[in-house]
Design a protein around this motif. Structure first.
Motif, PDB file in Angstrom:
ATOM      1  N   SER A 271     -16.967  -3.602  -5.686  1.00 48.27           N
ATOM      2  CA  SER A 271     -16.168  -4.548  -6.469  1.00 48.27           C
ATOM      3  C   SER A 271     -16.554  -5.980  -6.130  1.00 48.27           C
ATOM      4  CB  SER A 271     -14.674  -4.318  -6.203  1.00 48.27           C
ATOM      5  OG  SER A 271     -14.346  -4.766  -4.905  1.00 48.27           O
ATOM      6  N   THR A 272     -16.088  -6.900  -6.960  1.00 47.04           N
ATOM      7  CA  THR A 272     -16.336  -8.317  -6.732  1.00 47.04           C
ATOM      8  C   THR A 272     -15.263  -8.867  -5.803  1.00 47.04           C
ATOM      9  OG1 THR A 272     -17.115  -8.388  -9.001  1.00 47.04           O
ATOM     10  CG2 THR A 272     -16.735 -10.489  -7.933  1.00 47.04           C
ATOM     11  N   ASN A 273     -15.690  -9.689  -4.874  1.00 42.93           N
ATOM     12  CA  ASN A 273     -14.760 -10.299  -3.918  1.00 42.93           C
ATOM     13  C   ASN A 273     -13.885  -9.288  -3.188  1.00 42.93           C
ATOM     14  OD1 ASN A 273     -15.422 -13.100  -4.192  1.00 42.93           O
ATOM     15  ND2 ASN A 273     -14.463 -13.052  -6.209  1.00 42.93           N
ATOM     16  N   PRO A 274     -14.494  -8.237  -2.668  1.00 40.21           N
ATOM     17  CA  PRO A 274     -13.674  -7.249  -1.954  1.00 40.21           C
ATOM     18  C   PRO A 274     -12.989  -7.828  -0.724  1.00 40.21           C
ATOM     19  CG  PRO A 274     -15.998  -6.850  -1.558  1.00 40.21           C
ATOM     20  CD  PRO A 274     -15.930  -7.909  -2.624  1.00 40.21           C
ATOM     21  N   HIS A 275     -13.613  -8.842  -0.111  1.00 39.52           N
ATOM     22  CA  HIS A 275     -13.022  -9.443   1.072  1.00 39.52           C
ATOM     23  C   HIS A 275     -11.723 -10.170   0.723  1.00 39.52           C
ATOM     24  CE1 HIS A 275     -15.474 -12.320  -0.976  1.00 39.52           C
ATOM     25  NE2 HIS A 275     -15.056 -13.322  -0.220  1.00 39.52           N
ATOM     26  N   LEU A 276     -11.696 -10.754  -0.472  1.00 37.52           N
ATOM     27  CA  LEU A 276     -10.458 -11.414  -0.884  1.00 37.52           C
ATOM     28  C   LEU A 276      -9.371 -10.390  -1.202  1.00 37.52           C
ATOM     29  CD1 LEU A 276     -11.785 -14.299  -3.173  1.00 37.52           C
ATOM     30  CD2 LEU A 276     -11.224 -14.346  -0.741  1.00 37.52           C
ATOM     31  N   ALA A 277      -9.787  -9.247  -1.755  1.00 34.27           N
ATOM     32  CA  ALA A 277      -8.825  -8.179  -2.035  1.00 34.27           C
ATOM     33  C   ALA A 277      -8.197  -7.693  -0.733  1.00 34.27           C
ATOM     34  CB  ALA A 277      -9.530  -7.032  -2.742  1.00 34.27           C
ATOM     35  N   ALA A 278      -9.059  -7.370   0.235  1.00 33.02           N
ATOM     36  CA  ALA A 278      -8.540  -6.818   1.494  1.00 33.02           C
ATOM     37  C   ALA A 278      -7.645  -7.828   2.202  1.00 33.02           C
ATOM     38  CB  ALA A 278      -9.714  -6.416   2.394  1.00 33.02           C
ATOM     39  N   SER A 279      -8.118  -9.055   2.236  1.00 32.26           N
ATOM     40  CA  SER A 279      -7.364 -10.094   2.918  1.00 32.26           C
ATOM     41  C   SER A 279      -6.001 -10.307   2.253  1.00 32.26           C
ATOM     42  CB  SER A 279      -8.202 -11.365   2.878  1.00 32.26           C
ATOM     43  OG  SER A 279      -7.677 -12.339   3.699  1.00 32.26           O
ATOM     44  N   GLY A 280      -6.028 -10.371   0.933  1.00 30.51           N
ATOM     45  CA  GLY A 280      -4.769 -10.569   0.205  1.00 30.51           C
ATOM     46  C   GLY A 280      -3.820  -9.404   0.401  1.00 30.51           C
ATOM     47  N   ALA A 281      -4.372  -8.189   0.386  1.00 33.27           N
ATOM     48  CA  ALA A 281      -3.528  -6.998   0.492  1.00 33.27           C
ATOM     49  C   ALA A 281      -2.822  -6.941   1.847  1.00 33.27           C
ATOM     50  CB  ALA A 281      -4.377  -5.750   0.286  1.00 33.27           C
ATOM     51  N   VAL A 282      -3.569  -7.143   2.943  1.00 29.75           N
ATOM     52  CA  VAL A 282      -2.922  -6.992   4.255  1.00 29.75           C
ATOM     53  C   VAL A 282      -1.914  -8.101   4.481  1.00 29.75           C
ATOM     54  CG1 VAL A 282      -4.925  -5.794   5.223  1.00 29.75           C
ATOM     55  CG2 VAL A 282      -4.666  -8.245   5.601  1.00 29.75           C
ATOM     56  N   HIS A 283      -2.265  -9.264   4.000  1.00 27.97           N
ATOM     57  CA  HIS A 283      -1.339 -10.379   4.178  1.00 27.97           C
ATOM     58  C   HIS A 283      -0.045 -10.124   3.432  1.00 27.97           C
ATOM     59  CE1 HIS A 283       0.084 -14.474   4.515  1.00 27.97           C
ATOM     60  NE2 HIS A 283       0.363 -14.383   3.233  1.00 27.97           N
ATOM     61  N   ALA A 284      -0.160  -9.660   2.183  1.00 25.34           N
ATOM     62  CA  ALA A 284       1.047  -9.428   1.378  1.00 25.34           C
ATOM     63  C   ALA A 284       1.904  -8.321   1.987  1.00 25.34           C
ATOM     64  CB  ALA A 284       0.636  -9.075  -0.049  1.00 25.34           C
ATOM     65  N   ALA A 285       1.253  -7.254   2.413  1.00 30.71           N
ATOM     66  CA  ALA A 285       2.005  -6.135   2.983  1.00 30.71           C
ATOM     67  C   ALA A 285       2.692  -6.559   4.283  1.00 30.71           C
ATOM     68  CB  ALA A 285       1.060  -4.954   3.245  1.00 30.71           C
ATOM     69  N   ALA A 286       1.978  -7.283   5.134  1.00 31.98           N
ATOM     70  CA  ALA A 286       2.565  -7.711   6.399  1.00 31.98           C
ATOM     71  C   ALA A 286       3.730  -8.662   6.161  1.00 31.98           C
ATOM     72  CB  ALA A 286       1.485  -8.376   7.259  1.00 31.98           C
ATOM     73  N   GLU A 287       3.535  -9.587   5.235  1.00 31.13           N
ATOM     74  CA  GLU A 287       4.625 -10.525   4.939  1.00 31.13           C
ATOM     75  C   GLU A 287       5.840  -9.819   4.405  1.00 31.13           C
ATOM     76  OE1 GLU A 287       4.358 -14.980   4.585  1.00 31.13           O
ATOM     77  OE2 GLU A 287       4.326 -14.037   2.616  1.00 31.13           O
ATOM     78  N   TRP A 288       5.616  -8.789   3.635  1.00 32.20           N
ATOM     79  CA  TRP A 288       6.735  -8.043   3.052  1.00 32.20           C
ATOM     80  C   TRP A 288       7.605  -7.435   4.130  1.00 32.20           C
ATOM     81  CZ3 TRP A 288       8.680  -7.498  -1.720  1.00 32.20           C
ATOM     82  CH2 TRP A 288       9.601  -6.471  -1.942  1.00 32.20           C
ATOM     83  N   LEU A 289       6.977  -6.945   5.189  1.00 31.17           N
ATOM     84  CA  LEU A 289       7.721  -6.232   6.217  1.00 31.17           C
ATOM     85  C   LEU A 289       8.196  -7.152   7.342  1.00 31.17           C
ATOM     86  CD1 LEU A 289       5.336  -3.166   6.319  1.00 31.17           C
ATOM     87  CD2 LEU A 289       7.712  -3.153   5.545  1.00 31.17           C
ATOM     88  N   GLU A 290       7.596  -8.304   7.479  1.00 31.91           N
ATOM     89  CA  GLU A 290       7.873  -9.178   8.610  1.00 31.91           C
ATOM     90  C   GLU A 290       9.325  -9.626   8.620  1.00 31.91           C
ATOM     91  OE1 GLU A 290       5.672 -10.173  11.042  1.00 31.91           O
ATOM     92  OE2 GLU A 290       7.238 -11.351  12.015  1.00 31.91           O
ATOM     93  N   GLY A 291       9.986  -9.375   9.735  1.00 32.91           N
ATOM     94  CA  GLY A 291      11.338  -9.881   9.933  1.00 32.91           C
ATOM     95  C   GLY A 291      12.400  -9.228   9.082  1.00 32.91           C
ATOM     96  N   ARG A 292      12.033  -8.207   8.351  1.00 35.29           N
ATOM     97  CA  ARG A 292      13.008  -7.578   7.456  1.00 35.29           C
ATOM     98  C   ARG A 292      13.467  -6.251   7.993  1.00 35.29           C
ATOM     99  NH1 ARG A 292      11.456  -7.804   1.353  1.00 35.29           N
ATOM    100  NH2 ARG A 292      10.107  -9.538   1.833  1.00 35.29           N
ATOM    101  N   PRO A 293      14.653  -5.833   7.604  1.00 37.19           N
ATOM    102  CA  PRO A 293      15.080  -4.499   8.053  1.00 37.19           C
ATOM    103  C   PRO A 293      14.175  -3.447   7.450  1.00 37.19           C
ATOM    104  CG  PRO A 293      16.660  -5.446   6.475  1.00 37.19           C
ATOM    105  CD  PRO A 293      15.706  -6.526   6.821  1.00 37.19           C
ATOM    106  N   PHE A 294      13.871  -2.481   8.311  1.00 33.40           N
ATOM    107  CA  PHE A 294      12.934  -1.439   7.882  1.00 33.40           C
ATOM    108  C   PHE A 294      13.722  -0.223   7.420  1.00 33.40           C
ATOM    109  CE2 PHE A 294       9.041   0.647   7.448  1.00 33.40           C
ATOM    110  CZ  PHE A 294       9.097   1.906   8.039  1.00 33.40           C
ATOM    111  N   THR A 295      13.492   0.166   6.165  1.00 33.03           N
ATOM    112  CA  THR A 295      14.253   1.283   5.627  1.00 33.03           C
ATOM    113  C   THR A 295      13.380   2.494   5.362  1.00 33.03           C
ATOM    114  OG1 THR A 295      13.877   0.513   3.367  1.00 33.03           O
ATOM    115  CG2 THR A 295      15.851  -0.313   4.510  1.00 33.03           C
ATOM    116  N   GLY A 296      12.270   2.584   6.058  1.00 37.76           N
ATOM    117  CA  GLY A 296      11.433   3.767   5.900  1.00 37.76           C
ATOM    118  C   GLY A 296      10.643   3.716   4.608  1.00 37.76           C
ATOM    119  N   THR A 297      10.787   4.765   3.825  1.00 36.60           N
ATOM    120  CA  THR A 297       9.959   4.910   2.628  1.00 36.60           C
ATOM    121  C   THR A 297      10.095   3.709   1.692  1.00 36.60           C
ATOM    122  OG1 THR A 297      10.272   7.291   2.792  1.00 36.60           O
ATOM    123  CG2 THR A 297       9.470   6.427   0.695  1.00 36.60           C
ATOM    124  N   GLY A 298      11.311   3.239   1.517  1.00 35.61           N
ATOM    125  CA  GLY A 298      11.525   2.116   0.611  1.00 35.61           C
ATOM    126  C   GLY A 298      10.755   0.895   1.035  1.00 35.61           C
TER     127      GLY A 298
END
Lengths: 407, 476
Positions: free
Chosen positions: A157-184
């Motif tokens: 794919s084009t710009n795979p490094h930007l995809a990977a970087s964006g994905a991990v950042h978004a996922a980590a930010e989503w979970l950071e500091g928030r209550p963890f409810t498992g699957t949800g």
């Protein structure tokens, strides 16, 4: 048109949304900047690391609670190997500009390592690929549970490094500091990652001479509580649970020798042979997300990695042996409890630190050939002190509501 | 594409242009290195101007006129007698002496099958003053044409004179009208090789009895170039120009130092602009991985391009390394900062098969030079068929390059059929026309800066016809 300065380390034009999505601290900044460092909230200059105590530019003291919440992102441009190191290829010495004085070949840049509490991550481009299209991030949930995120950009794919970087950042930010409810929570994190990958614009990739496929990457998100592990994955990045063979957590591997590690793969590979069958990105609107939960106990280790590692140790026993060599033997006693969340952890364990372990695993894969980018993230199962209950949510409701609006 | 920033550190700036992507498991590196001396070129004439007192280029340059030595070598073989050649040669030599700046060490030599001092009468150099110039002019006036031609002997005498001086800038101007018939080619080769690293030599051919390839061999071997003066009235002006350019070269005796990694081979080092010359054979080893290539003297603001071809040990995709690095060695031993030639091996053929614009430009020019030379060689051998084919190809390449100047040279010898457009030899051409074309075959034009920058930003292979305002200094 983005200003000239808005170019990444590989010359690629940074998508403006990417720059702004970096962290809350960057609110209002318009110009693109390198991915890989958070900004000082006082002066806006890049900090030296996600856990810097002071801003090098203006001297402002960093609030650990603020910067400590930023997920690790791998260094954007590989730092050259220091002069004077031995050349990997011949008996010569690496000179001042990073090339060997005898054979002229560039020394491999050092493995990029970061750690946070009882977690660590290491990544490297390997030997055969021109750039690192893996990305990894660490996060801590509201309760203090460690979160490992690893993504592998799809080479075609084009710009795979930007995809990977964006994905991990978004996922980590989503979970950071928030209550963890498992699957949800996991599903929310993966969805955030998918949005981020699809947001990677169709921009020129200087390292691709052809290719009009949109940015794509795989993903694994792994969270460890004090009693179980939760994993979500798309593609062929993997997560494993490593347990002492004597433990009773229901390991299925055949290797039962006491004093060694039992390895259980937690993810499901979306691949046939070596061909990927699912990924995140615009071209995969509805990828299947594999969700797994398994019981775990203190002393166990959660490992997430890209295929740059597991291609060299594809099955349980192989990885178990590798883990034994790298981490040392599994602990026989319950580890000393340490309260959560943990910005720093004193090395009381006799075994190897997570950062050291990750670095060793990446180096091992490089030595085996380094045919692909390699990323390894590792977390020890957290231990609650006696009487300590898993923390209730500490994040404020308004933020939660705001995030829900984005769904 | 990879380009390096001009280092900008006095007194020379070096840039490297190449496609850094090599196909995995191959090792051919093709790079253009542009070297520019500090200072400014006078924009009006393209002649090198005075060095601005930047203070940056203190080292590696001459301190005063006494650091310069000039020797004028005049052919006075018997063949110089007819057609007023000897008369014009004497006038030219006298004009050259008049052009010398006060304090420059000089001498005048006359050569036939031997060589002899014209001025001073002893074997030494004299500082140029009104008195010595006058004495030299008188001695020149008494020169008579007689005898054969052994150019090696002339070089030997010049070398002895230069060996006797400590001046770092050493230059000879050599005029001949004939071929080296009194001496074997090997003797001439020996003399040329002995003179390398001693002095730089520019040549002038007059009449049509001299050998273009021979004079090219002598002058290119001694970091100089040569000119064919067809109209003897131009000889005086040409000599003045040669001396003037030589005296403007305040950075004497510069060398290009090329390091290549262990296991690599330097296939060739050629000057690509303003003139095509092959420096490969004249390499002076420095250590087991480094060689020095003699570049001669430089005037302020002067810029030249070099084409390097290096074969490095092949590596797998993903490896990065150096094809080599280049630096300049000044006359005082100072070495400029090394500029790397960086390469990267890749499986992506789309990246590795691109041709960088400077490399492409000089590859085309090399084809043009080659075609012209094969054509003129065929003419000398009487093979009109081959000559027509080669020069026809040259015309096409010149048109593709948009090089009207080269077309002008070619049209002295060939013409295009008005109906068919086919190229054929002109019936009215003479030997002088063919020699002139041969002489000019090694001139090249640089990629003009504007279209260079456009090509770097825009694409890789588009060959824009460049303007013809090349840096055509009066060559010397």
């Amino acid at each position: 048109m983005l200003p000239e300065s808005a170019r990444g380390p590989y010359g690629e034009v940074l998508v403006e949304e990417r720059a702004q999505a970096a962290t809350a601290l960057t609110e209002g900044r318009q110009d693109g900047r390198r991915l890989g460092s958070p900004l000082c909230p006082a002066c806006g200059e890049p900090l030296t690391s996600s856990r810097a105590r002071f801003c090098e530019a203006c001297g402002a003291e960093m609030d650990p609670a603020a910067t400590g919440s930023l997920p690790f992102r791998p260094t954007a441009a590989p730092a050259p190997a220091p002069a004077g190191t031995a050349c990997r290829h011949c008996n010569g010495q690496v000179g001042a500009c990073g090339y060997c004085d005898t054979c002229g070949l560039a020394a491999l840049e050092p493995v990029a390592v970061d750690e946070r509490g009882s977690m660590a991550v290491a990544t490297h481009r390997g030997r055969r690929h021109a750039r690192n299209e893996d990305a990894a991030a660490l996060a801590i949930t509201g309760e203090g549970w460690p979160v490992l995120v690893v993504a592998d950009g799809v080479s075609r794919s084009t710009n795979p490094h930007l995809a990977a970087s964006g994905a991990v950042h978004a996922a980590a930010e989503w979970l950071e500091g928030r209550p963890f409810t498992g699957t949800g929570s996991l599903a929310g994190a993966v969805a955030a990652a998918q949005r981020a990958v699809r947001d990677v614009g169709h921009v020129d990739d200087p390292a691709r001479s052809t290719g009009d496929t949109r940015a794509a990457c795989t993903l694994v998100v792994a969270v460890a509580t004090d009693r179980d592990v939760h994993v979500a994955n798309v593609g062929d990045t993997r997560a494993y649970l490593l347990q002492a063979c004597a433990s009773t957590s229901g390991a299925t591997d055949a290797n039962e020798t006491p004093g060694t590690w039992t390895v259980t793969q937690l993810t499901v590979d979306d691949s046939v042979g070596h061909a990927l069958t699912a990924w995140l990105g615009t071209d995969a609107p509805d990828p299947p997300i594999h969700l797994t939960t398994r019981p775990a106990a203190p002393g166990d280790v959660l490992l997430a990695c890209s295929d740059g590692l597991w291609n060299y140790a594809p099955d349980g026993p192989a990885l178990g042996r590798l883990t034994g060599e790298t981490l040392g033997p599994p602990p026989t006693a319950v580890p000393t409890p340490v309260p959560l969340p943990v910005p720093e952890i004193p090395p009381e364990h006799p075994s190897v630190s997570p950062a050291e372990a990750c670095a060793r695993l990446v180096s091992w894969a490089i030595d085996r050939g380094g045919a692909d980018n390699i990323s390894v993230a590792l977390a020890r199962i957290p231990v609650l002190a006696a009487g300590q209950a898993p923390a209730a949510s500490t994040s404020d409701r308004s933020r939660r509501e705001e995030q829900h609006d984005h769904q | 594409m990879t380009t390096s920033e001009p280092t900008g550190e006095a007194p020379f700036a070096t840039e490297v242009f190449l496609n850094k992507y090599l196909e995995a498991n191959t090792g051919a590196v093709d790079a253009i290195v542009t070297v520019t001396a500090a200072g400014t070129v006078s924009p009006a004439t393209g002649e090198p101007g005075e060095l601005e007192e930047t203070g940056a280029a203190a080292e590696g340059r001459i301190a005063g006129r006494s650091d310069q030595a000039e020797v004028v070598i005049i052919d006075h073989s018997g063949s110089m007698y007819p057609h007023r050649k000897m008369q014009q040669a004497r006038d030219a030599a006298a004009a050259a002496v008049d052009c010398l700046d006060e304090g420059v060490a000089f001498a005048v030599i006359a050569g036939n099958h031997r060589s002899q001092m014209v001025y001073p009468s002893e074997e030494r150099l004299a500082p140029a003053t009104e008195e010595t110039r006058g004495a030299a002019r008188s001695a020149i006036g008494r020169l008579q044409a007689e005898g054969g031609t052994a150019i090696g002997a002339w070089l030997d005498l010049a070398r002895e004179l230069f060996d006797s001086t400590r001046a770092p800038a050493r230059h000879a101007t050599l005029l001949t009208d004939g071929i080296n018939q009194s001496q074997g080619p090997d003797d001439l080769t020996v003399a040329i090789e002995a003179s390398q690293q001693v002095f730089q030599c520019d040549g002038v051919g007059i009449g049509t009895d001299w050998d273009v390839e021979e004079l090219r061999r002598i002058t290119h071997g001694l970091q100089g170039s040569f000119e064919f003066i067809r109209d003897l009235e131009d000889l005086v002006g040409h000599f003045r120009s040669v001396i003037s350019v030589s005296q403007s070269r305040i950075f004497p005796d510069v060398k290009l130092r090329l390091w290549t990694p262990k296991g690599a081979t330097v296939e060739s080092v050629r000057q690509a602009a303003p003139e095509v010359t092959d420096l490969t054979a004249g390499a002076v080893p420095y250590d087991e991985m480094t060689s020095d290539f003699l570049l001669g003297g430089w005037a302020p603001g002067e810029t030249r391009d070099y084409h390097l071809r290096i074969q490095v040990p092949p590596q797998e995709a993903g490896e990065r390394g150096l094809g080599g690095h280049v630096a300049l060695v000044l006359v005082n031993g100072e070495v400029t900062p090394e500029v790397p030639i960086e390469v990267e091996w890749t499986d992506d053929l789309g990246l590795s098969t691109q041709i960088e614009s400077h490399v492409a430009h000089y590859a085309e020019r090399a084809k043009l030079t080659g075609s012209i030379q094969l054509g003129t060689k065929a003419l000398r051998e009487g093979d009109e068929e081959t000559a027509t084919a080669q020069l026809g190809r040259a015309v096409q390449i010149a048109k593709d390059l948009g090089d009207d100047e080269a077309l002008g040279w070619l049209y002295q010898v060939v013409e295009e059929d008005p109906r068919t457009g086919a190229v054929r030899l002109r019936k009215d051409r003479d030997k002088g026309d063919e020699m002139d074309l041969d002489t000019k075959s090694t001139r090249t034009t640089r990629l003009p800066k504007a279209s260079r920058e456009e090509q770097e930003e825009g694409g890789e292979d588009d060959q824009k016809p460049e303007d013809d305002q090349d840096d055509s200094r009066d060559d010397s």
